[in-house]
Design a protein around this motif. Structure first.
Motif, short mmCIF file in Angstrom:
data_model
loop_
_atom_site.label_atom_id
_atom_site.label_comp_id
_atom_site.label_asym_id
_atom_site.label_seq_id
_atom_site.Cartn_x
_atom_site.Cartn_y
_atom_site.Cartn_z
N ALA A 30 1.78 -2.68 -1.50
CA ALA A 30 1.28 -1.30 -1.34
C ALA A 30 0.48 -1.18 -0.05
N ASP A 31 0.76 -0.12 0.70
CA ASP A 31 0.04 0.14 1.95
C ASP A 31 -1.36 0.69 1.67
N HIS A 32 -1.48 1.43 0.59
CA HIS A 32 -2.76 2.03 0.22
C HIS A 32 -2.94 1.90 -1.29
N ASN A 91 -7.15 -4.14 -10.92
CA ASN A 91 -5.76 -4.38 -10.54
C ASN A 91 -5.46 -4.07 -9.08
N ALA A 92 -6.48 -3.68 -8.33
CA ALA A 92 -6.24 -3.27 -6.94
C ALA A 92 -5.65 -4.41 -6.10
N ASP A 93 -6.19 -5.62 -6.25
CA ASP A 93 -5.68 -6.74 -5.46
C ASP A 93 -4.23 -7.05 -5.82
N LEU A 94 -3.89 -6.95 -7.10
CA LEU A 94 -2.51 -7.18 -7.52
C LEU A 94 -1.57 -6.20 -6.83
N VAL A 95 -1.92 -4.92 -6.85
CA VAL A 95 -1.06 -3.88 -6.28
C VAL A 95 -0.92 -4.09 -4.77
N ARG A 96 -2.00 -4.47 -4.11
CA ARG A 96 -1.90 -4.77 -2.67
C ARG A 96 -0.97 -5.95 -2.42
#
Length: 324
Positions: A190-192, A181-186
């Motif tokens: 999200a900055d980090h 899910n990291a790409d979704l949150v970015r």
């Protein structure tokens, strides 16, 4: 009308789509023809009657509200007496028990016109989850420009809104989620991003002005390590915490109340309640382009039990929506 009904506590297989009487709006209520309704952790907890202490409100032996579902988007069918500002034909969204149905009655104070740029499915994803994020960040934490905010559970239903709302208020945002899910949150701004499968945000040495917890997987001591000396921790009760199926988040909430007077950090709980004013504020954020709902998947009304199963067993990200 067709509705998803539950006669006893249990798993998703206790839900049944069947014919029930169509509700009639009383004074101060609006009858809405539901076009879409979203799935929330609230539905899962109500379905199971967990934590058991909550059955004092949910119903001791069986659910008080037989029809599942909590938030919706649809079209006003009729209004009761003393309702102003809404009329049949208006497209609305809001929050009320019984949303997994063809019609739902909702108090006038918990429904408002839906954002015009959203589909019914997108609008249905907002009321409970986005309101929880809004109240937690704006009202409880008092987030302001320049602060650092960490959202624990950033890819979930509430978390995807929390990341966007914190950015809208000018904060520097860190989202905690899994690798997938990291790409979704970015993409939400999200900055980090902290991948919890690789890094423990409570031991990383970075401190934040605000931590919004939507998971319940840490102790108070661990959360406090991620805060500045005068930072704010907001506990949503979104997970079971160490209280298990009996007490749920109440065990941690009780510890918070005992500890809070003796520390410099603010340790707070999130009492999110639906309101017309908050729905209007969320609509403004959507219309300005600062907030956009993310819908992972939709299910037809007849498959609402599968939608809840998806949320419960498959670690759904963002929002799951039931289309009526």
């Amino acid at each position: 009308m067709k509705a998803v009904v539950q006669d006893r506590y249990g798993g998703w297989d206790t839900l049944e789509c069947r014919e029930v009487a169509r509700p009639v709006p009383a004074a101060g209520e609006v009858l809405v023809r539901v076009r879409a309704a979203s799935v929330n952790a609230y539905d899962w907890h109500y379905m199971h009657g967990d934590p058991k202490i909550a059955r004092a409100a949910f119903g001791l032996r069986r659910p008080k509200a037989a029809v599942r579902g909590r938030d919706f988007a649809g079209v006003v069918e009729a209004v009761g007496g003393a309702v102003e500002g809404l009329a049949p034909g208006d497209e609305v969204y809001g929050e009320a028990d019984g949303a997994f149905a063809e019609f739902v009655c909702v108090a006038d104070g918990a429904v408002d016109r839906k954002p015009g740029r959203l589909t019914f499915e997108e609008a249905a994803a907002m009321p409970l989850a986005a309101n929880t994020a809004l109240v937690g960040l704006r009202d409880v934490a008092g987030v302001r420009a320049g602060q650092t905010v960490l959202v624990n559970g950033a890819s979930g239903g509430v978390g995807t809104f929390a990341v966007q709302i914190a950015k809208a208020y000018g904060a520097e945002v860190t989202g905690v989620c899994s690798t997938r899910n990291a790409d979704l949150v970015r993409s939400l701004g999200a900055d980090h991003v902290v991948d919890y499968t690789r890094e423990d945000f409570t031991r990383a040495g970075r401190r934040h002005d605000v931590v919004l917890d939507l998971v319940g997987n840490r102790s108070l001591g661990e959360f406090r390590r991620a805060l500045t000396p005068d930072g704010t921790l907001v506990l949503s009760g979104g997970g079971f915490y160490e209280g298990g199926s009996l007490l749920g988040p109440m065990a941690l909430f009780l510890r918070r109340r005992m500890l809070a007077p003796f520390v410099g950090q603010r340790l707070l709980e999130l009492p999110a309640r639906a309101s017309k004013e908050n729905l209007a504020a969320l609509r403004d954020l959507v219309e300005s382009g600062q907030v956009t709902p993310v819908v992972e998947r939709t299910y037809p009304l007849s498959e609402a039990p599968r939608a809840i199963r998806h949320l419960e067993e498959e670690h759904a990200r963002a929002k799951i929506v039931v289309v009526v």
